[in-house]
Scaffold this active site. Sequence first.
Site, PDB file in Angstrom:
ATOM      1  N   ASP A  13       0.814  -1.229   0.000  1.00  0.00           N
ATOM      2  CA  ASP A  13       0.000   0.000   0.000  1.00  0.00           C
ATOM      3  C   ASP A  13       0.844   1.274   0.000  1.00  0.00           C
ATOM      4  O   ASP A  13       0.434   2.296   0.542  1.00  0.00           O
ATOM      5  CB  ASP A  13      -0.956   0.034   1.211  1.00  0.00           C
ATOM      6  CG  ASP A  13      -1.764  -1.231   1.318  1.00  0.00           C
ATOM      7  OD1 ASP A  13      -2.212  -1.717   0.269  1.00  0.00           O
ATOM      8  OD2 ASP A  13      -1.949  -1.737   2.441  1.00  0.00           O
ATOM      9  N   GLY A  42      -3.964  -4.614  -3.986  1.00  0.00           N
ATOM     10  CA  GLY A  42      -4.931  -3.621  -4.432  1.00  0.00           C
ATOM     11  C   GLY A  42      -4.204  -2.398  -4.937  1.00  0.00           C
ATOM     12  O   GLY A  42      -3.532  -1.730  -4.183  1.00  0.00           O
ATOM     13  N   HIS A  43      -4.294  -2.165  -6.237  1.00  0.00           N
ATOM     14  CA  HIS A  43      -3.651  -0.979  -6.803  1.00  0.00           C
ATOM     15  C   HIS A  43      -4.756  -0.036  -7.234  1.00  0.00           C
ATOM     16  O   HIS A  43      -5.693  -0.458  -7.892  1.00  0.00           O
ATOM     17  CB  HIS A  43      -2.821  -1.332  -8.033  1.00  0.00           C
ATOM     18  CG  HIS A  43      -1.673  -2.230  -7.722  1.00  0.00           C
ATOM     19  ND1 HIS A  43      -0.398  -1.953  -8.112  1.00  0.00           N
ATOM     20  CD2 HIS A  43      -1.614  -3.388  -7.055  1.00  0.00           C
ATOM     21  CE1 HIS A  43       0.404  -2.920  -7.690  1.00  0.00           C
ATOM     22  NE2 HIS A  43      -0.319  -3.804  -7.055  1.00  0.00           N
TER      23      HIS A  43
HETATM   24  P1  IMP Z   1      -2.164 -12.818   2.133  1.00  0.00           P
HETATM   25  O1  IMP Z   1      -1.231 -12.372   1.051  1.00  0.00           O
HETATM   26  O2  IMP Z   1      -3.606 -12.604   1.789  1.00  0.00           O
HETATM   27  O3  IMP Z   1      -1.884 -14.220   2.592  1.00  0.00           O
HETATM   28  O4  IMP Z   1      -1.908 -11.894   3.418  1.00  0.00           O
HETATM   29  C1  IMP Z   1      -0.698 -11.950   4.139  1.00  0.00           C
HETATM   30  C2  IMP Z   1      -0.371 -10.596   4.758  1.00  0.00           C
HETATM   31  O5  IMP Z   1      -0.063  -9.660   3.730  1.00  0.00           O
HETATM   32  C3  IMP Z   1      -1.515  -9.977   5.561  1.00  0.00           C
HETATM   33  O6  IMP Z   1      -0.967  -9.224   6.628  1.00  0.00           O
HETATM   34  C4  IMP Z   1      -2.164  -9.034   4.560  1.00  0.00           C
HETATM   35  O7  IMP Z   1      -2.860  -7.980   5.177  1.00  0.00           O
HETATM   36  C5  IMP Z   1      -0.935  -8.537   3.831  1.00  0.00           C
HETATM   37  N1  IMP Z   1      -1.221  -8.102   2.466  1.00  0.00           N
HETATM   38  C6  IMP Z   1      -1.532  -8.884   1.415  1.00  0.00           C
HETATM   39  N2  IMP Z   1      -1.696  -8.146   0.312  1.00  0.00           N
HETATM   40  C7  IMP Z   1      -1.475  -6.870   0.664  1.00  0.00           C
HETATM   41  C8  IMP Z   1      -1.439  -5.621  -0.061  1.00  0.00           C
HETATM   42  O8  IMP Z   1      -1.633  -5.533  -1.280  1.00  0.00           O
HETATM   43  N3  IMP Z   1      -1.165  -4.522   0.694  1.00  0.00           N
HETATM   44  C9  IMP Z   1      -0.897  -4.591   2.013  1.00  0.00           C
HETATM   45  N4  IMP Z   1      -0.888  -5.700   2.707  1.00  0.00           N
HETATM   46  C10 IMP Z   1      -1.165  -6.847   2.041  1.00  0.00           C
END
Ligand code: IMP
Length: 439
Positions: A13, A42-43
């Site tokens: 982010d 999320g972009h």
């Molecule tokens: P996962 O990738 O869904 O398994 O999540 C693992 C960790 O990465 C969690 O703490 C999520 O909140 C974080 N996370 C996953 N994708 C994003 C992103 O695009 N931005 C920020 N945090 C992310």
Amino acid sequence: MPAVAVIGAQFGDEGKGKIVDYIAWKYNIAAVVRFNGGSGAGHEVVIDNRKFSFHQLPSGVFMGKKLYIGEGCVVDPELLFKEEIDRLNTENIKPDLHISDNAKVVFDFLREIDAAEENFRNSHTSKQVGSTKRGIGPTYGFDVARFGLRMYDLVDEEKLRRKLPALIRLCQGYLKSLGSNYLIDVAKTVEKYLEFGKKMKPFVKDVRREVNDIHNNGRVLFEGAQGTFLDQIFGTYPYVTSSRTIADGVYGGTGLRIDKAMGERIGVFKAYTSRVGAGPFITRMDDGMQKIVRDKGDEFGRSTGRPRAIGWPNLVELKYANERNSFTGLAMTRLDTFAGVDPIKVCVKYRDEHGNETDEVAADVERYEKNKPVYVELKGWGELEKDGWARIAERGYEALPKEAKSYVKFVEDYVKVPVKIISVGADRKSTIETARLNI
Ligand code: IMP
């Protein structure tokens, strides 16, 4: 031609989507390539005051760039159509999308497993990862265990019919052992994904070869998802995602030959820090201050809507990110959001549990999170009237408030990497370049 990689230097982010969009537009980029992650990312891109959130599609949709999803990625066909391609189609936009035949397939029951794993962690370790529950971790997990399906399986009826039931059987047993009652209907699931296979077929190909070919004559931009501290190996494990988020993931996640030139590795960081999900966050602000910045910056997860935790700038972590990525330049975002905060507390070292000063980012997260931040206070810069930041962007770096310039210089001196791009607003025009990129 030299390529450029845009990498998150914090916890995701950081505003990478905006920086990718800017570079793709400014530098005549031929192709934008994702090398890691899936629909958890999320972009956000703002075009003519319209906001678009992308999860799996690379940025650059609106410029008609060639878009690639490399083999380091996991692809959820159901969410790809529902959340992205169908919406774009209703606006008559047809993305020039190419997906690696070797990318991994996220099935709906892998999302269920993601949620069940979090419940299991909650009951048995009382520590959730805070995953986005989009099946990212289980998809990579079953792939590494060599039970997962790749895109070439999805688009081939015989292979899908042969391989998917075995994966489902395995996953059904796993769901049970996680304490979940979720039942997967084998026949329905196979039929459902046969349909997705047909829809996906036109997009699926040998991306390795195409990306290397484009690199010979054009500029390729590699777009990272998440950030350095969520890297599966070098992040704050186990509070990480399951892919390689750092610059070396570019090669492993796309098949780019390692002798191909990378002109720039741009580390994107926010003027402050934010984190969503669980895990250490050493420079977390007090609740009141977090709320001010969160509300002003609309700091809520794009994929999950969760409020992001907000923290003071952490240069110890930014330095570590540079050590892992060898940035050639930094891009600072959200300078405008941080206006009006005074003083700014900048973390320059830690005090460990024994009271000693340290700047080590310990691999052992339980040891790492015991560190306390040591701050230097810098003077903040004031709010500007409406359009003030856009006017500054037009005039360039020298027009920035002097306190903001001092902060930029402070970061550069500490990390020893030039800040080449400064973003002072969501749209392309609100961008200041302090040096031309070497691409
Ligand atoms: P996962 O990738 O869904 O398994 O999540 C693992 C960790 O990465 C969690 O703490 C999520 O909140 C974080 N996370 C996953 N994708 C994003 C992103 O695009 N931005 C920020 N945090 C992310």
